[in-house]
Design a protein around this motif. Sequence first.
Motif, short mmCIF file in Angstrom:
data_model
loop_
_atom_site.label_atom_id
_atom_site.label_comp_id
_atom_site.label_asym_id
_atom_site.label_seq_id
_atom_site.Cartn_x
_atom_site.Cartn_y
_atom_site.Cartn_z
N THR A 152 65.16 14.97 -23.60
CA THR A 152 63.88 15.65 -23.79
C THR A 152 63.98 16.59 -24.99
O THR A 152 65.06 16.79 -25.55
CB THR A 152 63.49 16.48 -22.56
OG1 THR A 152 64.23 17.71 -22.56
CG2 THR A 152 63.74 15.73 -21.27
N VAL B 9 62.91 13.50 -30.79
CA VAL B 9 62.81 14.69 -29.95
C VAL B 9 62.65 15.94 -30.80
O VAL B 9 63.46 16.20 -31.67
CB VAL B 9 64.09 14.79 -29.09
CG1 VAL B 9 64.16 16.13 -28.38
CG2 VAL B 9 64.15 13.66 -28.08
N THR C 115 55.50 11.81 -24.80
CA THR C 115 55.77 12.57 -23.58
C THR C 115 56.02 14.02 -23.98
O THR C 115 56.24 14.34 -25.14
CB THR C 115 57.02 12.02 -22.84
OG1 THR C 115 58.12 11.95 -23.75
CG2 THR C 115 56.75 10.65 -22.25
N GLY D 187 58.50 16.99 -22.60
CA GLY D 187 59.54 17.34 -21.64
C GLY D 187 59.78 16.24 -20.63
O GLY D 187 60.15 16.49 -19.49
N GLY D 188 59.53 14.99 -21.05
CA GLY D 188 59.68 13.84 -20.16
C GLY D 188 58.46 13.53 -19.33
O GLY D 188 58.40 12.49 -18.67
N LEU E 64 56.59 19.42 -15.89
CA LEU E 64 57.73 19.70 -16.76
C LEU E 64 58.78 20.52 -16.01
O LEU E 64 58.45 21.24 -15.06
CB LEU E 64 57.29 20.47 -18.01
CG LEU E 64 56.67 19.64 -19.14
CD1 LEU E 64 55.25 19.22 -18.80
CD2 LEU E 64 56.68 20.43 -20.44
N GLU F 88 58.12 14.35 -27.29
CA GLU F 88 58.99 13.22 -27.57
C GLU F 88 58.15 11.99 -27.92
O GLU F 88 57.09 11.77 -27.33
CB GLU F 88 59.88 12.88 -26.37
CG GLU F 88 60.73 14.03 -25.86
CD GLU F 88 60.10 14.80 -24.71
OE1 GLU F 88 60.42 16.00 -24.52
OE2 GLU F 88 59.26 14.20 -23.97
#
Length: 481
Positions: free
Chosen positions: A79, A110, A396, A398-399, A419, A437
């Motif tokens: 992330t 990232v 995305t 933070g994933g 998050l 990301e």
Amino acid sequence: MADGDTVRCDACPVTCYIKRGMAGACDRYANDDGRLVRVDPLVVLEHTVESGAKVVPFLGQGGSEWNGEIVRSPGAFITAIGAGTTYPDYKPAPFIVSSQVEGVDTVTVVTEGIFSYCGCKVKIDTDRHLGPERNLVRVDGEPIGHVTTGEYGSQMLSLGGVNHLTHGGKKEGRVTCDALLKLCNGEAVELTVDEGATAIIQAGKPPIINGRIEERMRVGCGSATIGMFAKQWYGKVDEVVVVDDHITGVLSEHQAGKVLGAKDTGIKVRGRKSTPGRYFHVAEPGSGWGGTNVSDPLEIVTGFDAKHAWPGLRMLMVSTTGEQYAYYELSDALKPLEKDLPTNLQESVDRIAENCEPAMSTVLFMAGAGGSLRAGVTENPVRLTRSVRDAITRVTAGGAPVYVWPGGGITFMVDVTLLPEKAFGYVPTPALVAPIEFTMKLEDYAALGGHVSEVRPVEQVLNDLSLRQTRTAPKFAKGGA
């Protein structure tokens, strides 16, 4: 840039001079024995986040030692939390990581974005009146946003944005940035609305309006409530009025009542009649019944037509959450007299409450990924924009999955509760720092002119992280200038 015991940080426009053992003004970068370091650890998630599973941080909170589990698990996802920025914008993203997903070579780029153009859209589940639309929302007396158009069972706020961050006074920008940061990191913020309420808002928690914790989101408008429960009322009561600031429902006039065979009761209701059984603006907005300023529901009933009403007529009045209710029977003079609620009607009131979802505060972070951030992905930023628009590149934060608005640029929104903790930071320009990301196939990354020479295999990145982050993190005092 280093000069003896001092390091000049280039991670944001403030460009702090940081003494050895001290942190910059943002608390994100520090001088560690003459080296500029990112204070927070990089966060790695498992790909299971894509299927809705809980995310797993690379390091626990408080700088605890890495236990080695994540790097040995397949599908690790780097992330941008703790990654660093591309500022002064010509640099490639801090991490450009290659991996295989189901046999396909992919790249994830990232970056922690520095967002002056950002804010929060806040959804507050309550019927209570927060304040007139367009009125300012304040924190510590400073304007940080405004009340916007309400939605079904919720009040909406638009907070932040570049004007509050940069166009007002220095204090307005600082307070706005601080409030946004707290909201995005899941902390509580007390807001006041001009000519309106005081509210304590925290993402994922019930709102507190004028000192009262909200428990229920309304089941529907007054008309919808009549439609949902008409069959449960028919035969047990002659009239039902569901009080609502927007659309008050009246059973005997409503189509649901007519279809079931409800008799005309001759009731007269304040407000503007819409379609049969639906009344607009029966009272002013407030914190009373159904989001009105009414504390006595009979205030919205002006009387009964003697041609249709009869002594003993049974009437239930109830709010859209079931929190307020009253039962009446008409006297010989056709005046409503309050009586105890019959047991067979209590069940229907309880059913309304049962169908109300828990009241919640929802915070969506919204920002635009500008040209400088996109330059960290490719030397030709417009190609990244087109790739996102064509669904070739997945965005995305933070994933967590984001919603990307149609049209120009990369304007996205993300639910902050998805998050990991403390995923957001700030720089005192003022601006928020948020993870972002971009993931795509390796061949697509090369085609859009990406910084291919900077690509590193995920195994190498994770190995470097394990060597760098297993040691105890040093403590830094704030010392940027």
